[in-house]
Design a protein around this motif. Sequence first.
Motif, PDB file in Angstrom:
ATOM      1  N   ARG A 139      -8.645 -38.469   3.034  1.00  0.00           N
ATOM      2  CA  ARG A 139      -7.206 -38.711   2.864  1.00  0.00           C
ATOM      3  C   ARG A 139      -6.663 -38.058   1.588  1.00  0.00           C
ATOM      4  O   ARG A 139      -5.460 -37.856   1.453  1.00  0.00           O
ATOM      5  CB  ARG A 139      -6.923 -40.210   2.821  1.00  0.00           C
ATOM      6  N   TYR A 141      -1.664 -34.633  13.291  1.00  0.00           N
ATOM      7  CA  TYR A 141      -0.466 -34.069  12.689  1.00  0.00           C
ATOM      8  C   TYR A 141       0.644 -34.164  13.735  1.00  0.00           C
ATOM      9  O   TYR A 141       0.650 -33.415  14.722  1.00  0.00           O
ATOM     10  CB  TYR A 141      -0.670 -32.617  12.259  1.00  0.00           C
ATOM     11  N   GLU A 187      -2.662 -39.341   7.017  1.00  0.00           N
ATOM     12  CA  GLU A 187      -2.471 -39.866   8.378  1.00  0.00           C
ATOM     13  C   GLU A 187      -3.816 -39.915   9.087  1.00  0.00           C
ATOM     14  O   GLU A 187      -4.060 -39.225  10.076  1.00  0.00           O
ATOM     15  CB  GLU A 187      -1.484 -38.986   9.133  1.00  0.00           C
ATOM     16  N   LYS A 196       1.880 -39.121   5.260  1.00  0.00           N
ATOM     17  CA  LYS A 196       2.075 -39.940   6.467  1.00  0.00           C
ATOM     18  C   LYS A 196       3.416 -39.591   7.085  1.00  0.00           C
ATOM     19  O   LYS A 196       4.424 -39.488   6.378  1.00  0.00           O
ATOM     20  CB  LYS A 196       2.039 -41.427   6.114  1.00  0.00           C
ATOM     21  N   GLU A 197       3.429 -39.373   8.410  1.00  0.00           N
ATOM     22  CA  GLU A 197       4.704 -39.007   9.025  1.00  0.00           C
ATOM     23  C   GLU A 197       4.907 -39.627  10.396  1.00  0.00           C
ATOM     24  O   GLU A 197       5.969 -39.501  10.986  1.00  0.00           O
ATOM     25  CB  GLU A 197       4.840 -37.482   9.124  1.00  0.00           C
ATOM     26  N   SER A 238      -5.414 -35.271   5.021  1.00  0.00           N
ATOM     27  CA  SER A 238      -4.218 -35.961   5.509  1.00  0.00           C
ATOM     28  C   SER A 238      -4.273 -37.443   5.164  1.00  0.00           C
ATOM     29  O   SER A 238      -5.340 -38.076   5.267  1.00  0.00           O
ATOM     30  CB  SER A 238      -4.096 -35.802   7.022  1.00  0.00           C
TER      31      SER A 238
END
Length: 310
Positions: A173, A195, A179, A293-294, A177
């Motif tokens: 992380r 993603y 996420e 994070k998205e 990512s």
Amino acid sequence: MKDQSFVTTTLVKQSPEEVLAAIGNVRGWWSKNIEGSTDRVNSEFIYRDQYLTVKMKIVQFSPKKVVWDVVESYNTFFGASYEREWDGTQIIFDIINTDDMTQLTFTHAGLVPQFECFTVCSSSWDYFITTSLKSLIETGKGKDISKDEDSYMTSFVVDQTPKEVYDAVNNVRGWWSEEIEGKTNELHAVFFYHYKDVHLVKMEIVELIPEQKVVWFVKDNYFNFVKDITEWKGTKIVFKIAKVGDKTQLTFTHHGLVEEYECFDVCRDAWTSYIQGSLKNLITTGKGQPNAKEGGLSAELIAQWGLPEK
């Protein structure tokens, strides 16, 4: 005592004769890097990749059963102490006609959890049998990830210690990512990266050698921008860490990610950015540049991948 040998099973609509023909076409589902006949009793063939060389003898070949004896093997992936683990083992394909389906049960007799190679080898066999061989049986085309020598690789050298590099690699992380679902620093743990809805991947950590090596096996993959959405599936991602003088070298290889893949250019550029940029920065400065994070996953993909809703 219960037999702990690796076993995996798949079902297809094709006949036992069609399943037999596909098994005999070993280059079509396992690797093109094979010498010798693969569909006749008493014939021998040799499989080779970057790490593994194995000689097989076909001792049975019928619509009910195919059996290969492992005559000789050298697997350098785990070091000299473990390179002959496959010697004396046997590979068995049991073909059973059930109603309008054919069941194929694959057993690598003697490949047991006590083997150093068990997790990597069993994960690879499961991919080749339940994904590649099954695809060959059902569609006439297997999944070729055999051009290992052309796989994407990149490396760098830093002043930090092997322990610092190892710890940073496992802090996924911190450089890839934020996420990510699941643990990223435990052997046999499975973690999930995505993603948005562009790329989803499920990794199993199949080897952790402190200060030396980290290996991930790609259990499943989804791309929304290429024809074969599973292109990464069955490939391995390897981080090798070595002391070079008073410095440390990290070599990253995505085994099976080759130029023939439709995603290659995009994936190469992305890995280069993450490894040479974000991971290296995490090691040298303590701060990487991971994806933030998205969210962005559809309810359908969340359900399909068995993820917790957010």
